[in-house]
Design a protein around this motif. Structure first.
Motif, PDB file in Angstrom:
ATOM      1  N   ASP A   1       1.156  -1.200   0.318  1.00  0.00           N
ATOM      2  CA  ASP A   1       0.036  -0.137   0.733  1.00  0.00           C
ATOM      3  C   ASP A   1       0.980   1.197  -0.233  1.00  0.00           C
ATOM      4  O   ASP A   1       0.373   2.552   0.729  1.00  0.00           O
ATOM      5  CB  ASP A   1      -0.864  -0.141   1.291  1.00  0.00           C
ATOM      6  N   LEU A   2       2.341   1.102  -0.537  1.00  0.00           N
ATOM      7  CA  LEU A   2       3.594   2.805  -0.314  1.00  0.00           C
ATOM      8  C   LEU A   2       3.641   2.382  -1.866  1.00  0.00           C
ATOM      9  O   LEU A   2       5.138   3.436  -2.060  1.00  0.00           O
ATOM     10  CB  LEU A   2       4.324   2.430   0.630  1.00  0.00           C
ATOM     11  N   THR A   3       3.307   1.346  -2.485  1.00  0.00           N
ATOM     12  CA  THR A   3       4.314   0.573  -3.953  1.00  0.00           C
ATOM     13  C   THR A   3       4.629   2.303  -5.000  1.00  0.00           C
ATOM     14  O   THR A   3       4.769   2.540  -5.776  1.00  0.00           O
ATOM     15  CB  THR A   3       3.436  -0.248  -4.190  1.00  0.00           C
ATOM     16  N   GLU A   4       3.371   3.134  -5.169  1.00  0.00           N
ATOM     17  CA  GLU A   4       3.606   4.604  -5.442  1.00  0.00           C
ATOM     18  C   GLU A   4       3.839   5.941  -4.904  1.00  0.00           C
ATOM     19  O   GLU A   4       4.269   6.706  -6.052  1.00  0.00           O
ATOM     20  CB  GLU A   4       1.683   4.131  -5.759  1.00  0.00           C
ATOM     21  N   ILE A   5       5.050   5.365  -4.100  1.00  0.00           N
ATOM     22  CA  ILE A   5       5.599   6.340  -3.444  1.00  0.00           C
ATOM     23  C   ILE A   5       7.147   5.878  -3.703  1.00  0.00           C
ATOM     24  O   ILE A   5       7.807   4.522  -2.830  1.00  0.00           O
ATOM     25  CB  ILE A   5       5.157   7.190  -2.430  1.00  0.00           C
ATOM     26  N   ALA A   6       8.137   7.053  -3.812  1.00  0.00           N
ATOM     27  CA  ALA A   6       9.056   5.878  -4.403  1.00  0.00           C
ATOM     28  C   ALA A   6       9.856   6.589  -3.340  1.00  0.00           C
ATOM     29  O   ALA A   6      10.826   5.535  -3.080  1.00  0.00           O
ATOM     30  CB  ALA A   6       9.811   6.596  -6.203  1.00  0.00           C
ATOM     31  N   ASP A   7      10.116   7.484  -2.987  1.00  0.00           N
ATOM     32  CA  ASP A   7      11.701   8.191  -1.584  1.00  0.00           C
ATOM     33  C   ASP A   7      10.604   7.293  -0.379  1.00  0.00           C
ATOM     34  O   ASP A   7       9.147   7.257   0.116  1.00  0.00           O
ATOM     35  CB  ASP A   7      10.953   8.752  -1.277  1.00  0.00           C
ATOM     36  N   PRO A   8      11.295   6.535   0.316  1.00  0.00           N
ATOM     37  CA  PRO A   8      11.445   5.692   1.784  1.00  0.00           C
ATOM     38  C   PRO A   8      11.337   6.882   2.964  1.00  0.00           C
ATOM     39  O   PRO A   8      10.070   7.145   3.644  1.00  0.00           O
ATOM     40  CB  PRO A   8      12.150   4.850   1.788  1.00  0.00           C
TER      41      PRO A   8
END
Length: 293
Positions: A16-23
């Motif tokens: 559920d966070l895969t569309e955000i690249a930066d950690p």
């Protein structure tokens, strides 16, 4: 019946966070959901205790449960913060109790400390944990629950079991809540888990949102409570529901009503894509929660 509600923050476990690249942005997206819940009528926010994604392990972010719990404790001021549930195999129970006590203080008494036997086999093996047979996982879980309670309530606890031993460990501070941090046991096992709930827990989590299964498990829990002389009504009965964003408000309310009628008095939601869009979280808070207040 007054029903309380919690919501899972997007932690990465369910991709559920895969569309955000930066950690860093991923972590802040998780925190932002926690803050949004903190500002509303939600009773709690929740995390999973897993290291790899589901339905299969992928090279994607999954933030560690207790580290995230502690940071969310400081990023929020009102909501309770829990784990659904902590995996017993990943931490010695004495360490678990110490971590939980610390986080209960850091959150000013807002910890819901979750514990379960664990089930994600490949994850255990990948991280170097021995994967025991079911009877041994459950035996270790039983001992862990007893040790955790001792660590929270005794000054010089001693325990010598088949799987764990402790010899007067000092656990100070023990936490803020009295008589101990709120203890949530997850799972519907009838011979071990629900007996442990009846004897030791403040709350349970059963049924996975299935009304028939909730009724079945809670009936068994009531029987165990009768056996040990525990007041069934003092135990929080929670279940978890995955909300479909395509549902209408009426459909969503009907789903909640079905688990409440089955005996749940606490509902924990998983809302897909909440990392990217808070609107379903806000709509549920404004339109659904008041119906069950």
């Amino acid at each position: 019946m007054t029903v309380r509600f919690g919501v899972f923050v997007p932690q990465g476990w369910q991709m559920d966070l895969t569309e955000i690249a930066d950690p860093i942005e991923q972590y802040e997206a998780m925190t932002a959901v926690g803050k949004a819940a903190d500002a509303g009528p939600w009773d709690s926010i929740w995390l999973y205790d897993h290291f790899h994604t589901v339905p299969e392990p992928t090279m994607n972010s999954v933030f560690e449960c207790w580290t995230a719990t502690s940071t969310l404790a400081r990023d929020t001021s009102r909501v309770n913060i829990g784990q659904m549930v902590g995996c017993n195999g990943y931490r010695h129970p004495a360490l678990y109790a110490k971590i939980a006590s610390t986080v209960d203080v850091a959150s000013h008494g807002r910890l819901y400390a979750g514990l379960g036997a664990g089930w994600y086999e490949h994850e255990w093996k990948a991280y170097g944990y021995e994967w025991p047979e079911l009877k041994d996982r459950m035996g270790a879980f039983r001992e862990s629950v007893e040790i955790v309670k001792k660590m929270w309530t005794e000054d010089a606890p001693v325990y010598h079991g088949k799987y764990y031993s402790i010899d007067k460990p000092i656990n100070e501070p023990k936490g803020v809540r009295r008589p101990h941090p709120s203890f949530w046991i997850g799972g519907g096992g009838e011979k071990v888990t629900l007996k442990l709930v009846a004897k030791h827990a403040n709350a349970c989590n059963v049924g996975g949102g299935d009304p028939a299964l909730i009724r079945e498990k809670l009936a068994i829990l009531r029987g165990h409570c009768d056996t040990v002389g525990r007041d069934y009504d003092e135990i929080i009965k929670s279940t978890s529901i995955r909300i479909d964003p395509a549902w209408s408000k009426a459909e969503t309310a009907a789903k909640v009503e079905s688990v409440v009628e089955a005996g749940a008095d606490y509902v924990i939601l998983y809302i897909p894509r909440v990392a990217y869009d808070h609107e379903p979280l806000l709509t549920f808070a404004s339109d659904i929660i008041p119906q069950f207040a």
